[in-house]
Design an enzyme around this catalytic site. Structure first.
Site, PDB file in Angstrom:
ATOM      1  N   ASP A 180       0.897  -1.148   0.000  1.00 50.52           N
ATOM      2  CA  ASP A 180       0.000   0.000   0.000  1.00 50.52           C
ATOM      3  C   ASP A 180       0.935   1.197   0.000  1.00 50.52           C
ATOM      4  O   ASP A 180       1.567   1.508   1.015  1.00 50.52           O
ATOM      5  CB  ASP A 180      -0.878   0.018   1.255  1.00 50.52           C
ATOM      6  CG  ASP A 180      -1.880   1.161   1.193  1.00 50.52           C
ATOM      7  OD1 ASP A 180      -1.520   2.219   0.653  1.00 50.52           O
ATOM      8  OD2 ASP A 180      -3.010   1.002   1.670  1.00 50.52           O
ATOM      9  N   HIS A 181       1.055   1.854  -1.143  1.00 54.95           N
ATOM     10  CA  HIS A 181       2.161   2.813  -1.269  1.00 54.95           C
ATOM     11  C   HIS A 181       2.005   4.002  -0.316  1.00 54.95           C
ATOM     12  O   HIS A 181       2.963   4.724  -0.074  1.00 54.95           O
ATOM     13  CB  HIS A 181       2.345   3.275  -2.722  1.00 54.95           C
ATOM     14  CG  HIS A 181       1.271   4.172  -3.228  1.00 54.95           C
ATOM     15  ND1 HIS A 181       0.160   3.713  -3.871  1.00 54.95           N
ATOM     16  CD2 HIS A 181       1.148   5.510  -3.177  1.00 54.95           C
ATOM     17  CE1 HIS A 181      -0.608   4.731  -4.191  1.00 54.95           C
ATOM     18  NE2 HIS A 181      -0.038   5.838  -3.794  1.00 54.95           N
ATOM     19  N   HIS A 243      -5.962   2.540   1.363  1.00 56.63           N
ATOM     20  CA  HIS A 243      -5.269   3.750   1.834  1.00 56.63           C
ATOM     21  C   HIS A 243      -5.944   4.394   3.055  1.00 56.63           C
ATOM     22  O   HIS A 243      -5.288   4.708   4.050  1.00 56.63           O
ATOM     23  CB  HIS A 243      -5.195   4.796   0.726  1.00 56.63           C
ATOM     24  CG  HIS A 243      -4.550   4.321  -0.530  1.00 56.63           C
ATOM     25  ND1 HIS A 243      -3.506   3.429  -0.550  1.00 56.63           N
ATOM     26  CD2 HIS A 243      -4.794   4.613  -1.828  1.00 56.63           C
ATOM     27  CE1 HIS A 243      -3.145   3.199  -1.799  1.00 56.63           C
ATOM     28  NE2 HIS A 243      -3.919   3.901  -2.593  1.00 56.63           N
TER      29      HIS A 243
END
Ligand code: NAP
Length: 491
Positions: A180-181, A243
């Site tokens: 999950d960047h 996110h």
């Protein structure tokens, strides 16, 4: 947490499935290039890009030369380093659904079983199973292998479990890196530092001091050529399940016993499991769905969601979601967490706002607007900053209170190039540090909270509310929060 140190990595093969795709070109290749420039990639570290497009390696390098350059700022670009970097890059044309076509990849990896081997799946989620099967059936998985998956991991809990089952059949959990960047962003890690590296905040970080928490991820872009994918997905799956929930979890988690990957992830999952379920009418009453209509920015007019050629005419897919979530725990009981995300909103902003309680008894005249609480505002985008709003007496004869901001702008403090989130995460995969990646049980717990919301939307045929592109979303989102006597932070 020293996740980017200057140490050089072990020799590696980074196999990038989806190497011709948007994410690879905009983020992954530039991230690896930056780390090359920092001297962190060992001489024997190669990148093998995979796509169906029939490039040879030199044509692929030429394509990167043409397309990646615009995603690297001039001041960060060094022509000689770029050419050296390209020497590391190879290309194989493979249809991942056909095991027979993995032969050229096997050839490039031959005799390199002692190297760290990363399979990075920057392809659509419906290809995850094919790649897992392909690399396994081709005998390419070694003890030193890791697999990295891009979000979204499945469409719901059942499909995520299926992907995870398939992965688990051939990889150990310790080899699986679910990305999950957002967790690679400097400010997100700084949240951990802020909370657990300072004694100041801990006594305030609870329901008798905090009134509410607001988390906003607003994008000004629309679906931009990803209409077909997006129409099947929607904002709840695309942004909230991953996110937004990850940000909520980092705000709400208990202090872990150490910075060990599992110590951190054990605490994160407790928050996900403590989220009060939103089921049936509760889900309807505590959520708002929106869909953008044509509108305008200072740069000019933009079309509506339904004008996208890949979106179904009567689509009811949400491009905006607002939710009121609650966490059932001693620390958080009674503190609402308002989450919202949308496309084509007024500006690209990601921020977390902690609204503290008002003073119990004010000795000052409140006519001057002193009725709003102290706030801690953690901004992830566009610029990364942490701001604290406090009240001071304005200079002058009268006692007039005025809000001022204690401002920590990371650019000013560190005056260094800001790492892109992927730089940290890609290096962590190569070096084998899973702290900032999601464990299987985390993904399952996140879907377990999301699925009943979607089910309720279907059961009640809950419509999307239109909002004009370039605004902060439908008015119903304001109504959701104003029911509790609050308003979204839009300063
Ligand atoms: P994309 O631009 O559509 O690229 C898809 C890639 O998959 C291309 O390289 C394509 O290669 C390859 N591919 C498709 N079918 C294949 C097959 N049968 N065999 C081999 N390769 C195949 O997608 P993207 O935007 O880069 O996204 C990739 C993944 O990252 C998706 O899971 C997406 O949800 C996720 N993601 C993307 C972003 C983003 O900003 N783009 C952000 C977060 C997450 P060819 O075209 O050469 O066939």
């Amino acid at each position: 947490m020293n996740l980017i140190s200057n140490e050089t990595l072990q020799p590696f093969d980074f196999v990038l499935f989806g190497g011709t795709g948007d994410l690879a070109i905009r983020k992954l290749i530039p991230a690896l290039y930056f780390r090359h420039c920092e001297g962190q990639l060992p001489d024997d570290g190669q990148i093998i890009s995979i796509g169906r497009t029939g490039y040879g390696t030199s044509e692929y390098r030429q394509m990167l030369d043409d397309k990646v350059r615009e995603h690297i700022e001039d001041k960060e670009f060094d022509a000689q380093s770029w050419q050296e970097f390209l020497e590391r890059v190879h290309y194989c044309s493979i249809d991942v659904t056909s095991v027979a076509s993995y032969a050229p990849l096997a050839e490039l990896l031959k005799g390199r079983d002692d190297h760290v081997r990363v399979f990075y799946l920057s392809v659509a989620p419906d290809l995850f199973n094919a790649v897992t099967h392909g690399v396994h059936a081709s005998g390419l998985i070694t003890e030193n292998s890791r697999v990295t998956l891009e979000k979204p991991l499945g469409r719901d809990q059942a499909t995520a479990e299926q992907i995870n089952d398939n992965l688990a059949a051939v990889f150990k959990e310790s080899q699986i890196y679910r990305i999950d960047h957002y967790l690679g962003k400097e400010t997100v890690q700084n949240l951990l530092a802020l909370r657990f590296g300072n004694a100041l905040f801990e006594p305030l970080w609870r329901n008798d001091r905090i009134n509410d928490v607001q988390i906003t991820i607003a994008e000004s872009l629309g679906v931009e050529g990803r209409g077909a994918f997006y129409d099947e997905t929607g904002a709840l799956r695309d942004m909230v399940q991953n996110h937004l929930l990850q940000l909520l979890v980092i705000i709400a988690m208990e202090p872990p016993a150490s910075i060990d990957p599992d110590a951190v992830r054990d605490e994160k999952i407790k928050v996900l499991r403590a989220l009060k379920p939103l089921v049936g009418i509760d889900a309807i009453e505590n959520s708002v769905r929106g869909q953008y209509k044509a509108g305008a920015y200072s740069s000019g007019p933009v079309p509506g969601y339904l004008d996208d050629k890949d979106v179904a005419d009567e689509s009811n897919t949400e491009t905006f979601v607002a939710l009121k979530a609650e966490i059932g725990s001693w620390r958080w009981e009674g503190v609402p967490f308002y989450l919202r995300t949308g496309k084509r909103m007024e500006s690209k902003t990601t921020e977390i706002v902690i609204n503290f309680k008002k003073v119990p008894h004010s000795i000052f005249d409140t006519a001057d607007g002193f009725n709003t609480p102290n706030q801690l505002i953690i901004r992830l985008q566009p610029q990364e900053s942490i701001r604290m709003r406090i009240y001071v007496k304005a200079w002058g004869d009268d006692i007039q209170l005025q809000p001022v901001y204690l401002n920590l702008d990371f650019n000013d403090v560190f005056q260094k190039r800001k790492l892109i989130a992927y730089e940290r995460l890609l290096l962590d995969v190569i070096r084998g540090n899973p702290t900032l990646f999601m464990r299987r049980d985390e993904v399952a717990a996140a879907w377990a909270w999301i699925d009943p919301i979607r089910a309720a939307w279907e059961q009640y045929q809950y419509p999307t509310r239109g909002y004009t592109a370039g605004t902060w979303g439908p008015s119903a989102a304001n109504a959701l929060i104003s029911k509790d006597g609050l308003r979204w932070n839009e300063d």
